[in-house]
Design an enzyme around this catalytic site. Structure first.
Site, mmCIF file in Angstrom:
data_model
loop_
_atom_site.group_PDB
_atom_site.id
_atom_site.type_symbol
_atom_site.label_atom_id
_atom_site.label_comp_id
_atom_site.label_asym_id
_atom_site.label_seq_id
_atom_site.Cartn_x
_atom_site.Cartn_y
_atom_site.Cartn_z
ATOM 1 N N SER A 34 0.830 -1.214 0.000
ATOM 2 C CA SER A 34 0.000 0.000 0.000
ATOM 3 C C SER A 34 0.858 1.254 0.000
ATOM 4 O O SER A 34 0.410 2.313 -0.439
ATOM 5 C CB SER A 34 -0.927 0.006 1.219
ATOM 6 O OG SER A 34 -0.176 0.024 2.423
ATOM 7 N N SER A 125 8.555 4.789 18.301
ATOM 8 C CA SER A 125 8.915 6.139 17.854
ATOM 9 C C SER A 125 9.182 7.053 19.032
ATOM 10 O O SER A 125 8.587 6.908 20.106
ATOM 11 C CB SER A 125 7.769 6.710 17.019
ATOM 12 O OG SER A 125 7.948 8.085 16.773
ATOM 13 N N THR A 127 8.065 9.824 19.139
ATOM 14 C CA THR A 127 6.846 10.619 19.328
ATOM 15 C C THR A 127 6.182 10.300 20.664
ATOM 16 O O THR A 127 5.388 11.117 21.157
ATOM 17 C CB THR A 127 5.815 10.371 18.203
ATOM 18 O OG1 THR A 127 5.487 8.989 18.166
ATOM 19 C CG2 THR A 127 6.344 10.812 16.858
ATOM 20 N N TYR A 150 -1.592 8.860 15.367
ATOM 21 C CA TYR A 150 -0.401 8.068 15.027
ATOM 22 C C TYR A 150 0.463 7.862 16.265
ATOM 23 O O TYR A 150 0.851 6.738 16.588
ATOM 24 C CB TYR A 150 0.422 8.763 13.933
ATOM 25 C CG TYR A 150 1.829 8.216 13.857
ATOM 26 C CD1 TYR A 150 2.068 6.949 13.333
ATOM 27 C CD2 TYR A 150 2.917 8.948 14.351
ATOM 28 C CE1 TYR A 150 3.351 6.417 13.303
ATOM 29 C CE2 TYR A 150 4.192 8.427 14.322
ATOM 30 C CZ TYR A 150 4.407 7.167 13.795
ATOM 31 O OH TYR A 150 5.683 6.640 13.779
ATOM 32 N N LYS A 154 1.491 4.271 18.738
ATOM 33 C CA LYS A 154 2.792 3.781 19.199
ATOM 34 C C LYS A 154 2.779 3.582 20.715
ATOM 35 O O LYS A 154 3.329 2.602 21.234
ATOM 36 C CB LYS A 154 3.909 4.744 18.779
ATOM 37 C CG LYS A 154 4.141 4.802 17.276
ATOM 38 C CD LYS A 154 4.447 3.438 16.695
ATOM 39 C CE LYS A 154 4.698 3.468 15.202
ATOM 40 N NZ LYS A 154 4.896 2.124 14.625
ATOM 41 N N PHE A 179 14.337 7.840 16.297
ATOM 42 C CA PHE A 179 14.276 9.279 16.157
ATOM 43 C C PHE A 179 13.989 9.570 14.675
ATOM 44 O O PHE A 179 12.921 9.213 14.197
ATOM 45 C CB PHE A 179 15.513 9.918 16.792
ATOM 46 C CG PHE A 179 15.319 10.009 18.302
ATOM 47 C CD1 PHE A 179 15.089 11.225 18.907
ATOM 48 C CD2 PHE A 179 15.290 8.863 19.098
ATOM 49 C CE1 PHE A 179 14.830 11.306 20.275
ATOM 50 C CE2 PHE A 179 15.027 8.939 20.461
ATOM 51 C CZ PHE A 179 14.808 10.161 21.045
ATOM 52 N N GLY A 298 1.541 21.182 16.807
ATOM 53 C CA GLY A 298 1.941 19.855 17.271
ATOM 54 C C GLY A 298 3.415 19.560 17.128
ATOM 55 O O GLY A 298 3.900 18.574 17.675
#
Length: 338
Positions: A34, A125, A127, A150, A154, A179, A298
């Site tokens: 995909s 991640s 994040t 997203y 995680k 990172f 963000g």
């Protein structure tokens, strides 16, 4: 040993397949293509001399996952990359992200839990840290509320793995908190090839320089950083791929200190957006067309890793510089467009 790599035709996945095969492992790739291309298989083969087994199906189909593990009953470990990863898209399509990133993880863990022994590496991640209170960021830094669906997938993914490992002592797992992976294999046989408009800085830089994009937008120059632009820890994708192999072999040889561990994977060095642009202009001998625009909601100010745990416990350390990674990305971009 036979190792499954989900999303193995993607950017990080394909480089990890190369390193696994170079270390003698038999690799089975699962990918629904995909956000990747079957042509990557040829690149992997050209580098390693070995064509990995490839199975094309969607991990959201639970029966297909079950059937796969019946047929490949001798799998020793799984490295799980397959996931949707665009922050902006996740805000617009949260249910897509929760289905694709969480349901697929559950289906795989359900199959691994049935085995007498299994090793699992999760693509996590940085994040999960959000805007950290202290820099560099250690693995003990608090996990902040996610800024996007997203990022939340995680965090939830790590929680699911940790909870599963608590009740399944035969399952060993490591989450690698990346990172910012950049660059391409030095052979230029594989690299980052985003479908559509790039979500990440470096492919947007190289596509702008090659003429695919008109201009690069630099989101904000008033951050409290030396040059006003946001700072990130950019790691060469080959270094990151090697970290996966080291982490996997830690589990396969029972050198882990618990059946669930977490490691930061970065360089330990923060580079600003303007420093990345300067590195590119030096590598390419081209002047990049960019302009400063408003900050993005963000975006954190700065994030770079404390890598001492990975250095000391894993025995892994990033070896490539920012300039090395940028130069390899530019070589790859030129080859793809030639």
């Amino acid at each position: 040993m036979k190792i499954v790599v989900t999303g193995g035709l993607g950017f990080i996945g394909s480089h990890t397949v190369v390193e696994l095969q170079n270390n003698g492992h038999e690799v089975v790739i699962i990918d629904n293509c995909s956000n990747s291309s079957k042509e990557v298989l040829q690149g992997i083969t050209n580098i390693t001399g070995v064509t990995p087994i490839f199975e094309e199906f969607d991990l959201r189909e639970k029966s297909s996952v079950q059937d796969f593990f019946i047929r490949h009953h001798d799998v020793a470990g799984v490295i799980h990359f397959a996931a949707s990863k665009a922050v902006g898209e996740s805000v617009k399509e949260p249910l897509l992200y929760y289905e694709n990133n969480i349901a697929t993880l559950i289906y795989i863990l359900q199959e691994l839990q049935k085995k007498s022994e299994a090793s699992f590496i999760f693509s996590s991640s940085c994040t999960v840290y959000g805007q950290a209170d202290e820099l560099p960021i250690t693995e003990n830094a608090p996990v902040k509320p996610a800024e996007s669906p997203y990022g939340n997938t995680k965090q939830i993914g790590e929680e699911i793995i940790r909870d599963t490992c608590k009740i399944a002592s035969h399952l060993k797992a490591i989450s690698l908190r990346y990172f910012n992976p950049i660059g391409a294999h030095p052979s230029a046989e594989i690299g980052e090839l985003p479908i559509g408009v790039p979500q990440n800085l470096v492919p947007f830089i190289t596509q702008t320089a090659i003429g695919l994009r008109e201009q690069l937008s630099v989101f904000g120059d008033t951050y409290p950083t030396p040059d006003g632009t946001a700072i990130r820890d950019y790691i060469h994708v080959v270094d990151l791929a090697k970290a996966h192999v080291v982490a996997l072999e830690r589990l396969l040889t029972d050198n882990n200190k618990g059946n669930y561990e977490v490691f930061n994977v970065g360089t330990g060095v923060g580079s600003s957006v303007l420093e990345v642009i300067t590195s590119f202009e030096k590598a390419s001998n081209k002047s990049l067309n960019y302009k400063i625009v408003d900050k993005r909601e963000g975006d954190v100010i700065a994030a770079y890793a404390d890598t001492s745990k990975a250095n000391d416990d894993l025995g892994w350390k990033a070896s490539s510089s920012l300039d090395d990674a940028i130069a390899s990305a530019w070589t790859w971009e030129q080859k793809v467009r030639s």
